[in-house]
Design a protein around this motif. Structure first.
Motif, PDB file in Angstrom:
ATOM      1  N   ARG A  92       0.871  -1.239  -0.123  1.00  0.00           N
ATOM      2  CA  ARG A  92      -0.034  -0.052  -0.050  1.00  0.00           C
ATOM      3  C   ARG A  92       0.695   1.185  -0.159  1.00  0.00           C
ATOM      4  N   GLN A  93       0.189   2.307  -0.330  1.00  0.00           N
ATOM      5  CA  GLN A  93       0.936   3.795  -0.110  1.00  0.00           C
ATOM      6  C   GLN A  93       0.313   4.719   0.179  1.00  0.00           C
ATOM      7  N   TRP A  94       0.881   5.688   0.916  1.00  0.00           N
ATOM      8  CA  TRP A  94       0.283   7.095   1.284  1.00  0.00           C
ATOM      9  C   TRP A  94       0.838   8.336   0.944  1.00  0.00           C
ATOM     10  N   LYS A  95      -0.269   8.977   0.527  1.00  0.00           N
ATOM     11  CA  LYS A  95       0.263  10.547  -0.205  1.00  0.00           C
ATOM     12  C   LYS A  95       0.463  11.653   1.044  1.00  0.00           C
ATOM     13  N   ALA A  96       1.514  12.336   1.206  1.00  0.00           N
ATOM     14  CA  ALA A  96       1.929  13.336   1.903  1.00  0.00           C
ATOM     15  C   ALA A  96       1.709  14.535   1.104  1.00  0.00           C
ATOM     16  N   THR A  97       1.937  15.800   1.822  1.00  0.00           N
ATOM     17  CA  THR A  97       1.812  16.963   0.973  1.00  0.00           C
ATOM     18  C   THR A  97       2.761  17.494   0.534  1.00  0.00           C
ATOM     19  N   SER A  98       4.099  16.916   0.662  1.00  0.00           N
ATOM     20  CA  SER A  98       5.445  16.999  -0.192  1.00  0.00           C
ATOM     21  C   SER A  98       6.419  16.077   0.040  1.00  0.00           C
ATOM     22  N   ALA A  99       7.453  16.326  -0.420  1.00  0.00           N
ATOM     23  CA  ALA A  99       8.473  15.276  -0.517  1.00  0.00           C
ATOM     24  C   ALA A  99       8.977  14.858   0.904  1.00  0.00           C
ATOM     25  N   VAL A 100       8.894  13.531   1.330  1.00  0.00           N
ATOM     26  CA  VAL A 100       9.018  12.730   2.619  1.00  0.00           C
ATOM     27  C   VAL A 100      10.443  12.567   2.879  1.00  0.00           C
ATOM     28  N   ARG A 101      11.008  13.308   3.676  1.00  0.00           N
ATOM     29  CA  ARG A 101      12.720  12.962   3.893  1.00  0.00           C
ATOM     30  C   ARG A 101      12.881  12.035   5.230  1.00  0.00           C
ATOM     31  N   GLY A 102      11.917  11.907   5.966  1.00  0.00           N
ATOM     32  CA  GLY A 102      11.821  11.149   7.315  1.00  0.00           C
ATOM     33  C   GLY A 102      10.865  10.242   7.530  1.00  0.00           C
ATOM     34  N   VAL A 103      11.062   8.855   7.720  1.00  0.00           N
ATOM     35  CA  VAL A 103      10.094   7.793   8.099  1.00  0.00           C
ATOM     36  C   VAL A 103      10.671   6.806   8.985  1.00  0.00           C
ATOM     37  N   ALA A 104      10.007   6.093   9.814  1.00  0.00           N
ATOM     38  CA  ALA A 104      10.275   5.345  10.726  1.00  0.00           C
ATOM     39  C   ALA A 104       9.086   4.449  11.062  1.00  0.00           C
ATOM     40  N   PHE A 105       9.083   3.169  11.670  1.00  0.00           N
ATOM     41  CA  PHE A 105       8.392   2.078  12.082  1.00  0.00           C
ATOM     42  C   PHE A 105       8.031   2.178  13.570  1.00  0.00           C
ATOM     43  N   SER A 106       6.991   1.900  14.249  1.00  0.00           N
ATOM     44  CA  SER A 106       6.836   2.144  15.706  1.00  0.00           C
ATOM     45  C   SER A 106       7.724   0.853  15.960  1.00  0.00           C
ATOM     46  N   PRO A 107       7.994   0.856  17.308  1.00  0.00           N
ATOM     47  CA  PRO A 107       8.484  -0.403  17.603  1.00  0.00           C
ATOM     48  C   PRO A 107       7.922  -1.689  17.598  1.00  0.00           C
ATOM     49  N   ASP A 108       6.441  -1.688  17.849  1.00  0.00           N
ATOM     50  CA  ASP A 108       5.710  -2.718  17.647  1.00  0.00           C
ATOM     51  C   ASP A 108       5.135  -3.031  16.211  1.00  0.00           C
ATOM     52  N   GLY A 109       5.889  -2.361  15.235  1.00  0.00           N
ATOM     53  CA  GLY A 109       5.460  -2.462  13.729  1.00  0.00           C
ATOM     54  C   GLY A 109       4.076  -2.428  13.556  1.00  0.00           C
ATOM     55  N   THR A 110       3.379  -1.549  14.405  1.00  0.00           N
ATOM     56  CA  THR A 110       1.994  -1.343  13.865  1.00  0.00           C
ATOM     57  C   THR A 110       1.527  -0.195  13.102  1.00  0.00           C
ATOM     58  N   ARG A 111       2.512   0.851  13.206  1.00  0.00           N
ATOM     59  CA  ARG A 111       2.389   2.220  12.775  1.00  0.00           C
ATOM     60  C   ARG A 111       3.616   2.710  11.955  1.00  0.00           C
ATOM     61  N   ILE A 112       3.639   3.801  11.038  1.00  0.00           N
ATOM     62  CA  ILE A 112       4.842   4.392  10.568  1.00  0.00           C
ATOM     63  C   ILE A 112       4.422   5.809  10.770  1.00  0.00           C
ATOM     64  N   VAL A 113       5.644   6.715  11.065  1.00  0.00           N
ATOM     65  CA  VAL A 113       5.634   8.097  10.970  1.00  0.00           C
ATOM     66  C   VAL A 113       6.319   8.673   9.972  1.00  0.00           C
ATOM     67  N   ALA A 114       5.943   9.692   9.081  1.00  0.00           N
ATOM     68  CA  ALA A 114       6.540  10.199   8.362  1.00  0.00           C
ATOM     69  C   ALA A 114       6.525  11.694   8.403  1.00  0.00           C
ATOM     70  N   GLY A 115       7.579  12.372   7.978  1.00  0.00           N
ATOM     71  CA  GLY A 115       7.558  13.884   7.953  1.00  0.00           C
ATOM     72  C   GLY A 115       8.062  14.439   6.815  1.00  0.00           C
ATOM     73  N   ASP A 116       7.363  15.555   6.202  1.00  0.00           N
ATOM     74  CA  ASP A 116       7.393  15.906   4.859  1.00  0.00           C
ATOM     75  C   ASP A 116       8.155  17.242   4.720  1.00  0.00           C
ATOM     76  N   ARG A 117       8.347  18.084   3.675  1.00  0.00           N
ATOM     77  CA  ARG A 117       9.288  19.227   3.545  1.00  0.00           C
ATOM     78  C   ARG A 117       8.355  20.292   4.119  1.00  0.00           C
ATOM     79  N   ASP A 118       6.864  20.060   3.853  1.00  0.00           N
ATOM     80  CA  ASP A 118       6.128  21.333   4.366  1.00  0.00           C
ATOM     81  C   ASP A 118       5.681  21.352   5.894  1.00  0.00           C
TER      82      ASP A 118
END
Length: 759
Positions: free
Chosen positions: A553-579
């Motif tokens: 699957r994929q998710w659309k952020a508002t702009s280029a995504v420079r940072g991404v990480a899994f949660s320790p339990d693997g159930t979530r993803i955090v992403a940070g974008d250029r905006d």
């Protein structure tokens, strides 16, 4: 209009040279010159005194029959090219159908769609079954004509095999039967394909057309504009933009020159600027050739665009790397002043000015241009190649120092230069008598020029003696890497949009697939499931199956995504974008479950070991800690004096590490929000950071090509890993063995055996 008798009079010829004639007369007289050998000879002598004009181009004198002179059609074509230059491979071009192309219309009464056969100069296309496209070429669906230039037609297309948009340059149909033209065109593709650099348009495919088929090149599609369009209003650009654009262009040239390749047609139309990032992309190696290549043409035609030609090009002499530097100087002059340095009403006048005229220094034309920048531009415009700067990389380095005058310079702005070119600089820093180097040095003060000079002068030949293996030949900068949980594989995020999977034991490439359009910024393995997450310049976060490498699957952020990480339990993803938007996605539900926005661009994110906190860092110099469930702000920590490029929580305890501009390596207490230590001794800006398993040691990747292992308790660097020839952008630790992986702007990955390090 003055009438033409049998021959043009001397006053008429002089008016034509000086450009003091109306456009209608000029057109008529130039038409007469195409067929009149007598007037050609008279004009040749008059234009340059004792030097006939045919000496300005290679071998014209011996190939100058009165009725078939190749020089005058060339001049006419060049003049036309100046007026109607190809606007570049840019999706910002007006989206209007070209003459002879089919358009999509409503069907009449529900009749089935019948694809129209493309006409005009697009007759080589096959009809497309999809009414959204104007035709197709092999497995490429053609969306529109982007532009037309001297030798080619540029098309926007969709690659149905790799499912991505591309640009296709097709050799003009009238040249398809010309062996010389086809050789030159294919050479363009091979030349560009040999260069892998962040400031050069990537070449994907050089088509070997079968007999009767068209020759074409498949390349990266740039969403942006040309420098030519930015200069169209005749106004100068801001000085910091002049220096930045020129710096990145020079870096792209250094990559070409490293391969003994000369571009030969540096001009604003061939300098593309991406819309979202403002990053420069150098394109159109149509006139590039290896320096030891022989001329393919036997016509004596001048190649290049007159406004930006070097003196040696106008004379028909061999053009080397310093010819490109002259052309770069001409482009910089126009950026700085709003006018081209050698402009004249006719191509002949331009060529005369290039050989004989020294323009006013840019700082005298535009008071906003600093003296160091002005002096550098004038040194590039030296008539003699020996008087110009010695290499494109040295120019890029000097410009980096000048850019630094306008504010802190970061690795996000500083381009890579060819490794061997950097090594050449060690001598140039001992020869500071050149005004442009000295001026850039003094103006930069603490700029990159001094940093690189200190790095070369002071760094030892090698670091600590730890063996490493190299995973080579990645097609560009490797921005991110990650060990698989079992330590057997490494995933690499590459600037050309691909992700590569390497087998560590035998250094074999297991898989390469196109993950994103544009740069892949980040990649990370799931902690316990066969999954891989990637993020890219296309604003997408993608989740992949690591068994099949199918997209889950994929998710659309508002702009280029420079940072991404899994949660320790693997159930979530955090992403940070250029905006500055922070996004939290639920893997199983496929939904965005939380979002928040803060100032500045987000460049790095991470989850705490217990999964309760999310850290975010970026361009505004602030470390922020959020509640992982609600994204409520818990802490804001300050202390960095520039952008923060990465952040990492320790696997145990409450330590948090942040790294960034100006050698910053800082350790924080995530509970109290206080800084506990700063690690001193790095050689440049810091890009990558990772903790060891017990949180006692930290590994960082540096701008100057080293990785460093720190003992946090003492603040000492216990190991320095050298081997990369450019910035180390990311570090990853093998969870199963004493190994460290580092990735670099030099396009390589190194895996270091750290078993010899004292406990």
């Amino acid at each position: 209009m003055n009438a033409i008798a049998d021959h043009l009079s001397e006053p008429q010829l002089r008016d034509l040279i000086n450009g003091s004639v109306d456009e209608q007369s000029a057109a008529s007289w130039e038409k007469h010159l195409e067929d009149c050998g007598h007037c050609q000879d008279a004009l040749q002598t008059m234009a340059t005194g004792e030097i006939p004009i045919d000496s300005l181009v290679a071998d014209v004198k011996s190939l100058n029959p009165p009725d078939q002179s190749a020089y005058w059609p060339a001049i006419k074509a060049i003049d036309e090219e100046i007026k109607t230059s190809l606007s570049g491979i840019s999706t910002s071009a007006a989206d209007t159908p070209a003459e002879g192309t089919s358009s999509v219309a409503d069907t009449d009464g529900g009749l089935p769609f019948v694809p129209a056969k493309p006409t005009g100069d697009l007759e080589f296309l096959e009809p497309s079954d999809d009414p959204a496209y104007i035709g197709k070429l092999h497995h490429f669906q053609i969306a529109r004509v982007v532009g037309r230039g001297g030798m080619g037609i540029v098309l926007e297309a969709f690659d149905t095999h790799l499912q991505r948009s591309v640009a296709i340059k097709v050799l003009n149909p009238q040249y398809q039967s010309n062996d010389i033209a086809r050789q030159r065109f294919c050479r363009e593709g091979r030349a560009a394909a040999a260069i892998a650099h962040e400031h050069v348009v990537s070449m994907y495919q050089v088509a070997k057309a079968q007999e009767g088929e068209v020759a074409y090149l498949v390349m990266q599609l740039i969403d942006g504009d040309t420098l030519e369009n930015r200069l169209r209003d005749g106004q100068p650009l801001p000085p910091n933009e002049v220096a930045r654009i020129a710096m990145q262009t020079a870096a792209g040239l250094s990559a070409a020159h490293e391969r003994d390749m000369v571009h030969r047609d540096i001009k604003p139309a061939n300098i593309l600027i991406e819309t979202k990032t403002d990053r420069v992309k150098l394109t159109d190696f149509g006139l590039a050739r290896t320096t030891d290549d022989v001329k393919l043409t036997e016509t004596g035609m001048v190649t290049g665009t007159p406004l930006y030609m070097s003196p040696e090009q106008t004379l028909g002499e061999t053009a080397d790397e310093r010819s490109d530097l002259f052309s770069l100087g001409a482009v910089m002059y126009e950026m700085a002043t709003g006018v081209a340095p050698f402009q004249a009403p006719s191509a002949l006048g331009v060529m005369q000015n290039i050989m004989n005229v020294t323009p006013d220094a840019p700082h005298k034309v535009n008071a906003g241009i600093t003296r160091p920048l002005s002096d550098l531009i004038m040194s590039l415009l030296a008539k003699k190649p020996a008087d110009r700067p010695e290499s494109a990389s040295s120019v890029a380095t000097a410009l980096a120092s000048i850019v630094n005058e306008y504010g802190p310079i970061s690795p996000l702005q500083v381009p890579a230069v060819a490794a061997s070119e950097v090594k050449k600089l060690s001598g140039s820093y001992r020869r500071l008598e050149r005004r442009w180097v000295l001026a850039a040095w003094l103006a930069g003060v603490v700029g990159l020029l001094i940093a690189v000079g200190t790095f070369i002068a002071m760094r030892p030949d090698s670091g600590d003696n730890f063996p490493s293996v190299v995973l080579p030949d990645n097609p560009g900068t490797v921005w991110s890497i990650d060990f698989a949980p079992d330590g057997k594989q490494i995933a690499a995020a590459v600037e050309d949009g691909s992700v590569r999977i390497w087998n560590v034991a035998d250094q074999k490439l297991l898989k390469s697939f196109n993950a994103h359009r544009g740069i892949v910024w980040t990649t990370a393995y799931h902690p316990d499931r066969p999954m891989l997450v990637t993020s890219g310049d296309d604003s997408l976060v993608k989740l992949w199956d690591t068994d099949t490498f199918d997209l889950i699957r994929q998710w659309k952020a508002t702009s280029a995504v420079r940072g991404v990480a899994f949660s320790p339990d693997g159930t979530r993803i955090v992403a940070g974008d250029r905006d500055g938007q922070l996004h939290v996605y639920d893997l199983d539900r496929g939904e965005e479950v939380a979002t928040t926005t803060h100032e500045g661009s987000i460049l790095g994110v991470d989850y705490s070991a217990d999964g309760k906190l999310i850290a975010s860092v970026g361009s505004d110099k602030i470390v922020r800690l959020f509640d992982a469930d609600t994204l409520e702000l818990r802490q804001s920590m300050t202390g960095h004096d520039g952008p923060i490029y990465n952040v990492k929580f320790a696997p145990v305890g409450d330590k948090l590490a942040t790294v960034g501009w100006n050698k910053n390596v800082r350790i924080w207490n995530s509970e109290t929000g206080t800084q506990t230590s700063e690690l001193i001794g790095s050689e440049g800006d810091i890009w990558g950071v990772s903790f060891c398993a017990d949180g006692t040691h930290l590994v960082t990747g540096e701008q100057m090509g080293a990785a460093r292992v720190w003992e946090i308790a003492t603040g000492d660097a216990v190991a320095t890993l050298r081997g990369h020839t450019s910035a180390v952008h990311n570090v990853s630790l093998d969870p199963t063995a004493h190994r460290i992986a580092t990735s670099s702007r030099d396009g390589t990955i190194r895996v270091w055996d750290m078993s010899g390090l004292e406990p």
